[in-house]
Write a protein that holds these residues in place. Structure first.
Motif, PDB file in Angstrom:
ATOM      1  N   VAL A   1       0.846  -1.185   0.000  1.00 27.82           N
ATOM      2  CA  VAL A   1       0.000   0.000   0.000  1.00 27.82           C
ATOM      3  C   VAL A   1       0.885   1.239   0.000  1.00 27.82           C
ATOM      4  CG1 VAL A   1      -1.770   1.293   1.229  1.00 27.82           C
ATOM      5  CG2 VAL A   1      -1.839  -1.213   1.212  1.00 27.82           C
ATOM      6  N   GLU A   2       0.733   2.045  -1.058  1.00 29.23           N
ATOM      7  CA  GLU A   2       1.540   3.255  -1.214  1.00 29.23           C
ATOM      8  C   GLU A   2       0.759   4.473  -0.731  1.00 29.23           C
ATOM      9  OE1 GLU A   2       2.936   1.336  -5.406  1.00 29.23           O
ATOM     10  OE2 GLU A   2       0.957   2.048  -4.834  1.00 29.23           O
ATOM     11  N   SER A   3       1.493   5.503  -0.336  1.00 32.93           N
ATOM     12  CA  SER A   3       0.888   6.780   0.024  1.00 32.93           C
ATOM     13  C   SER A   3       1.910   7.886  -0.202  1.00 32.93           C
ATOM     14  CB  SER A   3       0.422   6.775   1.484  1.00 32.93           C
ATOM     15  OG  SER A   3       1.513   6.550   2.348  1.00 32.93           O
ATOM     16  N   GLY A   4       1.414   9.114  -0.268  1.00 33.43           N
ATOM     17  CA  GLY A   4       2.309  10.260  -0.320  1.00 33.43           C
ATOM     18  C   GLY A   4       2.392  10.984  -1.649  1.00 33.43           C
ATOM     19  N   GLY A   5       1.723  10.483  -2.666  1.00 34.55           N
ATOM     20  CA  GLY A   5       1.761  11.186  -3.941  1.00 34.55           C
ATOM     21  C   GLY A   5       0.957  12.472  -3.894  1.00 34.55           C
ATOM     22  N   GLY A   6       1.024  13.245  -4.968  1.00 32.97           N
ATOM     23  CA  GLY A   6       0.254  14.484  -5.029  1.00 32.97           C
ATOM     24  C   GLY A   6       0.785  15.425  -6.076  1.00 32.97           C
ATOM     25  N   LEU A   7       0.344  16.667  -5.956  1.00 30.88           N
ATOM     26  CA  LEU A   7       0.725  17.728  -6.888  1.00 30.88           C
ATOM     27  C   LEU A   7       1.692  18.673  -6.190  1.00 30.88           C
ATOM     28  CD1 LEU A   7       0.327  19.401  -9.507  1.00 30.88           C
ATOM     29  CD2 LEU A   7      -1.645  20.463  -8.372  1.00 30.88           C
TER      30      LEU A   7
ATOM     31  N   GLY B   1      10.774  22.065  -8.177  1.00 30.88           N
ATOM     32  CA  GLY B   1      11.669  22.456  -7.103  1.00 30.88           C
ATOM     33  C   GLY B   1      11.216  21.997  -5.731  1.00 30.88           C
ATOM     34  N   GLY B   2       9.989  21.522  -5.655  1.00 34.67           N
ATOM     35  CA  GLY B   2       9.437  21.074  -4.387  1.00 34.67           C
ATOM     36  C   GLY B   2       9.831  19.652  -4.040  1.00 34.67           C
ATOM     37  N   SER B   3       9.248  19.167  -2.936  1.00 36.07           N
ATOM     38  CA  SER B   3       9.577  17.836  -2.427  1.00 36.07           C
ATOM     39  C   SER B   3       8.310  17.047  -2.113  1.00 36.07           C
ATOM     40  CB  SER B   3      10.402  17.953  -1.134  1.00 36.07           C
ATOM     41  OG  SER B   3      11.628  18.598  -1.361  1.00 36.07           O
ATOM     42  N   LEU B   4       8.441  15.741  -2.216  1.00 40.72           N
ATOM     43  CA  LEU B   4       7.399  14.812  -1.786  1.00 40.72           C
ATOM     44  C   LEU B   4       8.070  13.596  -1.178  1.00 40.72           C
ATOM     45  CD1 LEU B   4       4.807  14.688  -4.733  1.00 40.72           C
ATOM     46  CD2 LEU B   4       4.405  15.593  -2.445  1.00 40.72           C
ATOM     47  N   ARG B   5       7.357  12.928  -0.280  1.00 38.15           N
ATOM     48  CA  ARG B   5       7.870  11.686   0.305  1.00 38.15           C
ATOM     49  C   ARG B   5       6.828  10.591   0.114  1.00 38.15           C
ATOM     50  NH1 ARG B   5       8.577   9.488   6.286  1.00 38.15           N
ATOM     51  NH2 ARG B   5      10.601   8.424   6.147  1.00 38.15           N
ATOM     52  N   LEU B   6       7.234   9.536  -0.565  1.00 38.41           N
ATOM     53  CA  LEU B   6       6.366   8.394  -0.778  1.00 38.41           C
ATOM     54  C   LEU B   6       6.667   7.315   0.259  1.00 38.41           C
ATOM     55  CD1 LEU B   6       6.593   8.005  -4.678  1.00 38.41           C
ATOM     56  CD2 LEU B   6       5.091   9.484  -3.328  1.00 38.41           C
ATOM     57  N   SER B   7       5.616   6.616   0.661  1.00 31.85           N
ATOM     58  CA  SER B   7       5.764   5.487   1.582  1.00 31.85           C
ATOM     59  C   SER B   7       5.067   4.276   0.999  1.00 31.85           C
ATOM     60  CB  SER B   7       5.135   5.816   2.945  1.00 31.85           C
ATOM     61  OG  SER B   7       5.747   6.916   3.550  1.00 31.85           O
ATOM     62  N   CYS B   8       5.578   3.095   1.324  1.00 28.18           N
ATOM     63  CA  CYS B   8       4.959   1.857   0.865  1.00 28.18           C
ATOM     64  C   CYS B   8       5.117   0.818   1.969  1.00 28.18           C
ATOM     65  CB  CYS B   8       5.609   1.374  -0.421  1.00 28.18           C
ATOM     66  SG  CYS B   8       5.096  -0.273  -0.923  1.00 28.18           S
ATOM     67  N   ALA B   9       3.994   0.340   2.473  1.00 21.88           N
ATOM     68  CA  ALA B   9       3.997  -0.652   3.537  1.00 21.88           C
ATOM     69  C   ALA B   9       3.543  -1.997   3.001  1.00 21.88           C
ATOM     70  CB  ALA B   9       3.080  -0.209   4.671  1.00 21.88           C
ATOM     71  N   ALA B  10       4.315  -3.028   3.295  1.00 20.16           N
ATOM     72  CA  ALA B  10       3.985  -4.384   2.869  1.00 20.16           C
ATOM     73  C   ALA B  10       3.380  -5.146   4.041  1.00 20.16           C
ATOM     74  CB  ALA B  10       5.233  -5.101   2.369  1.00 20.16           C
ATOM     75  N   SER B  11       2.391  -5.980   3.721  1.00 21.43           N
ATOM     76  CA  SER B  11       1.755  -6.792   4.754  1.00 21.43           C
ATOM     77  C   SER B  11       1.300  -8.105   4.146  1.00 21.43           C
ATOM     78  CB  SER B  11       0.564  -6.052   5.360  1.00 21.43           C
ATOM     79  OG  SER B  11      -0.422  -5.804   4.377  1.00 21.43           O
TER      80      SER B  11
ATOM     81  N   ASN C   1      13.087  -2.159   7.932  1.00 25.35           N
ATOM     82  CA  ASN C   1      12.841  -3.598   7.808  1.00 25.35           C
ATOM     83  C   ASN C   1      11.852  -4.100   8.862  1.00 25.35           C
ATOM     84  OD1 ASN C   1      14.557  -3.889   5.587  1.00 25.35           O
ATOM     85  ND2 ASN C   1      16.351  -4.198   6.893  1.00 25.35           N
ATOM     86  N   ALA C   2      11.880  -3.512  10.041  1.00 26.23           N
ATOM     87  CA  ALA C   2      10.967  -3.947  11.108  1.00 26.23           C
ATOM     88  C   ALA C   2       9.509  -3.667  10.745  1.00 26.23           C
ATOM     89  CB  ALA C   2      11.324  -3.256  12.411  1.00 26.23           C
ATOM     90  N   LYS C   3       9.294  -2.622   9.937  1.00 23.35           N
ATOM     91  CA  LYS C   3       7.943  -2.254   9.534  1.00 23.35           C
ATOM     92  C   LYS C   3       7.610  -2.700   8.117  1.00 23.35           C
ATOM     93  CE  LYS C   3       7.740   1.855  12.503  1.00 23.35           C
ATOM     94  NZ  LYS C   3       7.554   3.326  12.555  1.00 23.35           N
ATOM     95  N   ASN C   4       8.544  -3.377   7.462  1.00 24.43           N
ATOM     96  CA  ASN C   4       8.332  -3.790   6.059  1.00 24.43           C
ATOM     97  C   ASN C   4       7.896  -2.607   5.196  1.00 24.43           C
ATOM     98  OD1 ASN C   4       8.988  -6.523   6.489  1.00 24.43           O
ATOM     99  ND2 ASN C   4       6.915  -6.972   7.180  1.00 24.43           N
ATOM    100  N   THR C   5       8.561  -1.499   5.379  1.00 21.87           N
ATOM    101  CA  THR C   5       8.184  -0.256   4.704  1.00 21.87           C
ATOM    102  C   THR C   5       9.378   0.336   3.976  1.00 21.87           C
ATOM    103  OG1 THR C   5       6.474   0.203   6.352  1.00 21.87           O
ATOM    104  CG2 THR C   5       7.242   2.057   5.042  1.00 21.87           C
ATOM    105  N   VAL C   6       9.091   0.854   2.792  1.00 22.00           N
ATOM    106  CA  VAL C   6      10.113   1.534   2.007  1.00 22.00           C
ATOM    107  C   VAL C   6       9.637   2.955   1.733  1.00 22.00           C
ATOM    108  CG1 VAL C   6       9.209   0.726  -0.232  1.00 22.00           C
ATOM    109  CG2 VAL C   6      11.623   1.363  -0.010  1.00 22.00           C
ATOM    110  N   TYR C   7      10.589   3.875   1.699  1.00 23.76           N
ATOM    111  CA  TYR C   7      10.291   5.289   1.489  1.00 23.76           C
ATOM    112  C   TYR C   7      11.062   5.811   0.283  1.00 23.76           C
ATOM    113  CZ  TYR C   7       9.047   4.647   6.404  1.00 23.76           C
ATOM    114  OH  TYR C   7       8.527   4.168   7.581  1.00 23.76           O
ATOM    115  N   LEU C   8      10.522   6.865  -0.324  1.00 23.37           N
ATOM    116  CA  LEU C   8      11.246   7.564  -1.377  1.00 23.37           C
ATOM    117  C   LEU C   8      11.102   9.057  -1.118  1.00 23.37           C
ATOM    118  CD1 LEU C   8      12.920   7.145  -3.964  1.00 23.37           C
ATOM    119  CD2 LEU C   8      10.811   7.579  -5.260  1.00 23.37           C
ATOM    120  N   GLN C   9      12.197   9.675  -0.703  1.00 19.63           N
ATOM    121  CA  GLN C   9      12.232  11.119  -0.520  1.00 19.63           C
ATOM    122  C   GLN C   9      12.635  11.746  -1.844  1.00 19.63           C
ATOM    123  OE1 GLN C   9      11.458  13.075   2.189  1.00 19.63           O
ATOM    124  NE2 GLN C   9      11.795  14.821   0.820  1.00 19.63           N
TER     125      GLN C   9
END
Length: 122
Positions: A5-11, A15-25, A73-81
């Motif tokens: 499950v991904e989250s964090g996208g948008g407009l 020059g701006g920033s976004l952070r994406l998250s993805c949690a595996a379960s 790794n403990a949360k099975n989550t990956v991020y993209l800054q």
């Protein structure tokens, strides 16, 4: 099975920033490489960044120096800054996890998230 499950996208403006998250379960025994891929309209899906369970990362030349991939790794989550975003970064971003699936027999499989839209305006 395994769900991502991904989250964090948008407009965001250029020059701006976004952070994406993805949690595996789900039926996870272990997760090997996790990564972010992206697909712009009319183009094939391409790798943006990957990271191994040991923390070794790899980036596409087009995002090097601007994007940073990390994982918990403990949360099975990956991020993209994503920093210093450009209009050409506009795409649907997909999370990927090469996973050893738990069960009577262990086996490896590749799982994908549903995608999250990132739009960078000029």
């Amino acid at each position: 099975q395994v769900q991502l499950v991904e989250s964090g996208g948008g407009l965001v403006q250029a020059g701006g920033s976004l952070r994406l998250s993805c949690a595996a379960s789900g039926a996870i025994y272990s997760i090997n490489t996790m990564g972010w891929y992206r697909q712009a309209p009319g183009k094939p899906r391409e790798m943006a960044a990957t990271i191994t369970s040991g923390g070794n990362s790899h980036y596409a030349d087009s995002v090097k120096g601007r994007f940073t991939i990390s994982r918990d790794n403990a949360k099975n989550t990956v991020y993209l800054q994503m920093d210093s975003l450009k209009p050409e970064d506009t795409a649907v971003y997909y999370c990927n996890a090469l996973t050893t699936v738990a069960g009577p027999t262990l086996y490896d499989d590749d799982f994908w998230g549903q995608g999250t839209q990132v739009t960078v305006s000029s």
